[in-house]
Write an enzyme that holds these catalytic residues in place. Structure first.
Site, PDB file in Angstrom:
ATOM      1  N   CYS A 113       0.816  -1.226   0.000  1.00  0.00           N
ATOM      2  CA  CYS A 113       0.000   0.000   0.000  1.00  0.00           C
ATOM      3  C   CYS A 113       0.849   1.276   0.000  1.00  0.00           C
ATOM      4  O   CYS A 113       0.352   2.337  -0.369  1.00  0.00           O
ATOM      5  CB  CYS A 113      -0.949   0.006   1.187  1.00  0.00           C
ATOM      6  SG  CYS A 113      -2.136  -1.344   1.114  1.00  0.00           S
ATOM      7  N   HIS A 250      -3.401   7.380   2.420  1.00  0.00           N
ATOM      8  CA  HIS A 250      -3.779   6.064   1.894  1.00  0.00           C
ATOM      9  C   HIS A 250      -5.183   5.749   2.389  1.00  0.00           C
ATOM     10  O   HIS A 250      -5.521   5.985   3.554  1.00  0.00           O
ATOM     11  CB  HIS A 250      -2.778   5.015   2.380  1.00  0.00           C
ATOM     12  CG  HIS A 250      -3.185   3.604   2.060  1.00  0.00           C
ATOM     13  ND1 HIS A 250      -3.655   3.248   0.822  1.00  0.00           N
ATOM     14  CD2 HIS A 250      -3.200   2.481   2.821  1.00  0.00           C
ATOM     15  CE1 HIS A 250      -3.944   1.950   0.834  1.00  0.00           C
ATOM     16  NE2 HIS A 250      -3.675   1.461   2.036  1.00  0.00           N
ATOM     17  N   ASN A 280     -10.050  -0.075  -0.357  1.00  0.00           N
ATOM     18  CA  ASN A 280      -8.588   0.018  -0.297  1.00  0.00           C
ATOM     19  C   ASN A 280      -8.021  -0.520  -1.614  1.00  0.00           C
ATOM     20  O   ASN A 280      -8.098  -1.722  -1.867  1.00  0.00           O
ATOM     21  CB  ASN A 280      -8.081  -0.796   0.901  1.00  0.00           C
ATOM     22  CG  ASN A 280      -6.571  -0.747   1.050  1.00  0.00           C
ATOM     23  OD1 ASN A 280      -5.861  -0.271   0.159  1.00  0.00           O
ATOM     24  ND2 ASN A 280      -6.080  -1.263   2.160  1.00  0.00           N
TER      25      ASN A 280
END
Ligand code: ACO
Length: 323
Positions: A113, A250, A280
């Site tokens: 990520c 994020h 996500n």
């Protein structure tokens, strides 16, 4: 001094939207649980013709158009992804081919990520080192391909998509009023591997594997790690939370984003949230959120933007840039 300045941005999402209610028939879950625990309302899931390369190439084309540039102008392509089309070659060289480029060079970066944060800071070093004038930095993922669709604790959290920016060498005075990347801080700690990993790979199982996560453990570490690395960026630049125009974190979980912003004293109306729409999307989440906030007119030239991410590894990092 040379600064890496953002010249254009583009995004790409799969056609298919999967709402929380669509997942209720697949695993024992509810829209209410997902919204309350994560803030996610829907995500985009790639069909079999949509891949990390096709989404990444679409985002790259949009970014080039936004910058008023063509593939001929690009020296380097860096693709942040943990879900490449093939184990090798890099998805970056496949995107290079899709764009019709036979010059320059291209490679993938894998920091889960945090991939886009790592990729931007790498591109910045190539530009400031004089090896590239213009770099396409892409975050592209198809996490739906590595999810265990029987595991309700992970499959509801992720989505697919891509975002890209074009960075170009510009002149700066060495001040925080310069346009471009002002600071980048990266961290990793492999001792946390087992908390968030994929249980397969070429050198171990010879399979692609599935994502496994101890969500509560990741949550426990996330806010502290994120705020630490951002505070290091503030210290390095002399900038403060008050100077930030936009915080683009994020997009893993709205509760993590809210808690981080609160700890850093960043006002709620400066925080860009897209996790409700995209879920996500790992390395694609920061450029997708940036793209949304540029498109709707929130982020404008000269704004100070704070990016951050934390993910598998653990890896984490923060970038301060003036748009
Ligand atoms: N629907 C309904 N119930 C569920 C679901 C679901 N989809 N998933 C889990 N539950 C249940 C659990 O089984 C548990 O039940 P129990 O109490 O009977 O055992 C209960 O809900 C609570 O589970 P927790 O895991 O404690 O829930 P939590 O509040 O921690 O939320 C979540 C889980 C959303 C995963 C959270 O921990 C989180 O966001 N963690 C961080 C994830 C993250 O940020 N990752 C970022 C990096 S991602 C990357 O790098 C690839």
């Amino acid at each position: 001094m040379i600064r890496s300045v953002v010249k254009g941005i583009g995004t790409a999402l799969p056609e298919r939207i999967v709402k929380n209610s669509d997942l209720e028939g697949m695993v024992e879950t509810s829209d209410e649980w997902i919204v309350q625990r994560t803030g996610i309302r829907q995500r985009y899931i790639a069909n079999e013709n949509e891949t990390t390369v096709s989404l990444g190439a679409a985002a790259a084309r949009a970014a080039l158009e936004n910058a008023g540039l063509t593939p001929d102008d690009i020296d380097l392509i860096v693709v942040a992804t943990s879900t490449p089309n093939n184990t090798f070659p890099a998805s970056a060289v496949e995107i290079q081919k899709e764009l019709g480029m036979t010059h320059g060079f291209a490679f993938d970066m894998q920091a889960v990520c945090s991939g886009f944060i790592y990729a931007i800071s790498t591109a910045d070093l190539y530009i400031r080192g004089g090896m590239a004038q213009r770099v396409l930095v892409i975050g592209s993922e198809t996490f739906s391909r590595i999810l265990d669709w029987n595991d309700r604790s992970t499959c509801v959290l992720f989505g697919d998509g891509a975002g890209a920016i074009v960075l170009e060498a510009g002149e700066g005075k060495g001040l925080t009023s310069d346009r471009g990347i002002l600071s980048a801080n990266l961290r990793s700690d492999g001792s946390h591997k087992h908390k968030l990993f994929v249980d397969g790979g070429p050198s171990t199982t010879q399979t692609v594997g599935h994502l496994r996560m101890e969500g509560r453990e990741v949550f426990k570490h996330a806010v502290g790690m994120i705020t630490d690395v951002i505070e290091a960026s503030f210290e390095e630049t002399g900038l403060t939370a008050d100077d930030i125009d936009w915080f683009v974190p994020h997009q893993a979980n709205k509760r993590i984003i809210d808690a981080s912003a609160k700890k850093l004293n960043i006002a709620e109306d400066k925080v860009v949230i897209t996790v409700d729409q995209h879920g996500n999307t790992s390395a694609a989440s920061v450029p997708l959120a940036l793209g949304a906030a540029v498109k709707d007119g929130r982020i404008k030239e000269g704004d100070l933007v704070l990016l951050e991410a934390m993910g598998g590894g653990f890896t984490w990092g923060a970038v301060l840039l003036r748009w």
